[in-house]
Design an enzyme around this catalytic site. Structure first.
Site, short mmCIF file in Angstrom:
data_model
loop_
_atom_site.label_atom_id
_atom_site.label_comp_id
_atom_site.label_asym_id
_atom_site.label_seq_id
_atom_site.Cartn_x
_atom_site.Cartn_y
_atom_site.Cartn_z
N ASP A 98 3.21 -4.74 -1.94
CA ASP A 98 3.46 -3.34 -2.33
C ASP A 98 4.55 -2.71 -1.46
OD1 ASP A 98 3.11 -1.07 -3.81
OD2 ASP A 98 1.26 -0.44 -2.82
N ASN B 88 0.60 -1.85 -14.36
CA ASN B 88 2.06 -1.76 -14.20
C ASN B 88 2.81 -1.71 -15.54
OD1 ASN B 88 2.08 -3.83 -11.20
ND2 ASN B 88 2.15 -1.60 -11.34
C1 IPE Z 1 -0.48 -3.01 -7.07
O1 IPE Z 1 0.57 -2.18 -6.65
C2 IPE Z 1 0.02 -4.02 -8.03
C3 IPE Z 1 0.96 -4.98 -7.49
C4 IPE Z 1 1.34 -5.11 -6.25
C5 IPE Z 1 1.51 -5.91 -8.45
P1 IPE Z 1 0.82 -0.76 -7.34
O2 IPE Z 1 1.93 -0.14 -6.60
O3 IPE Z 1 0.97 -0.92 -8.80
O4 IPE Z 1 -0.57 -0.02 -7.05
P2 IPE Z 1 -0.94 1.51 -7.05
O5 IPE Z 1 -0.48 2.05 -8.35
O6 IPE Z 1 -0.26 2.16 -5.90
O7 IPE Z 1 -2.42 1.53 -6.88
C1 IPE Z 2 5.23 -3.51 -5.58
O1 IPE Z 2 6.09 -2.49 -5.21
C2 IPE Z 2 5.74 -4.32 -6.74
C3 IPE Z 2 5.05 -4.10 -8.02
C4 IPE Z 2 3.99 -3.37 -8.20
C5 IPE Z 2 5.61 -4.75 -9.18
P1 IPE Z 2 6.09 -1.10 -5.94
O2 IPE Z 2 6.99 -1.17 -7.11
O3 IPE Z 2 4.70 -0.68 -6.26
O4 IPE Z 2 6.70 -0.15 -4.83
P2 IPE Z 2 6.20 1.28 -4.41
O5 IPE Z 2 4.73 1.19 -4.16
O6 IPE Z 2 6.51 2.19 -5.55
O7 IPE Z 2 6.96 1.59 -3.17
MG MG Z 3 3.28 0.34 -5.28
#
Ligand code: IPE
Ligand code: IPE
Ligand code: MG
Length: 249
Positions: A22, A70
């Protein structure tokens, strides 16, 4: 500079490490770049962490790459992530073969674009005999949908008369999850400072040790992984018992 690797007890490694990767978007935002730039840089960390796990002798590495939730992101980001996934599997296949790593996928694969499914199938087929490590990508994955899927599978078996209600136990449930045959993760790592599981491996993480770090995924490197493993090794895993029971055993 000395590496933290030397502090790891290789006889007490977690067999299975699961990672919620993340922080790609925030990492890029701080640099004034697009979220996609963050995802692209996140791939470097995937490569580095897979390599580090293989070098150490970790048997299973599960990476949460795309959740069921997502899909609700802006269409442009979803498409960019799918293209990146496609390109990454293509490019990394050589590395997987060279390093004796088997690729697996958990999640609702059928909801992914056809081109991605084809590339994944090819990579899984070509690496299926590999023995050193298993890299498991969680794609279009969520713990609740996985459990729902397992319940349906079990209900169908029951309806067909293949099992009786009394046969339903924890191991039958485990056997009907996407992770059938894969040991539960002992260590869960989440980067970016968020302290939640975001619908990841709800059943399998029942007794995992959780490690949270503020480091954003594109900055997560081998030394950061070693820190997580050292922290894991300092914990007492009691599984409901008392400390005294553990020392006398
Ligand atoms: C969790 O991250 C999913 C992945 C890392 C693929 P998100 O960024 O989607 O999670 P939330 O929305 O902050 O809970
Ligand atoms: C994790 O990084 C990757 C996926 C969930 C695909 P994020 O895209 O959630 O990045 P932040 O949390 O918005 O910084
Ligand atoms: Mg994220």
């Amino acid at each position: 500079m000395a590496s933290l690797k030397d502090q790891i007890d290789t006889t007490k490694l977690p067999k299975h490490i699961a990672v919620i990767m993340d922080g790609n978007g925030r990492w890029a935002g701080r640099l004034g770049k697009t979220r996609i730039f963050g995802h692209t840089n996140g791939v470097k960390s995937v490569r580095e962490i897979s390599e580090a796990c293989a070098e150490l002798g970790v048997e299973y590495l599960t990476l949460y790459a795309f959740s069921t939730e997502n899909w609700t992101r802006p269409q442009t980001e979803v498409s960019a992530l799918m293209s990146l996934l496609l390109k990454t599997i293509k490019v990394e296949l050589k590395t997987l073969l060279k390093n004796d790593i088997r690729l697996r996928v958990i999640g609702d694969v059928s909801s992914l674009p056809r081109s991605v499914v084809a590339e994944l199938n090819e990579a899984m087929e070509k690496t299926k005999g590999n023995k050193k490590m298993n890299t498991i990508l969680a794609l279009s994955y969520s713990g609740k949908s996985e459990i729902t899927h397992a319940v349906k599978e079990i209900a169908n078996k029951l309806q067909r008369g293949e099992i009786a209600a009394n046969d339903i136990n924890e191991s039958l449930i485990s056997d009907n999850l996407y992770t059938a045959g894969i040991p539960d993760p002992e260590l869960l790592i989440r980067t970016s400072g968020e302290k939640r599981v975001s619908n990841f491996m709800l059943w399998q993480l029942a007794y995992a040790e959780y490690y949270f770090t503020d480091v954003m995924w594109p900055d997560f490197n081998k030394e950061e992984l070693y820190k997580a493993i050292i922290d894991f090794q300092s914990r007492e895993r009691r599984f409901g018992k008392t400390s005294e029971q553990l020392v006398t055993k």
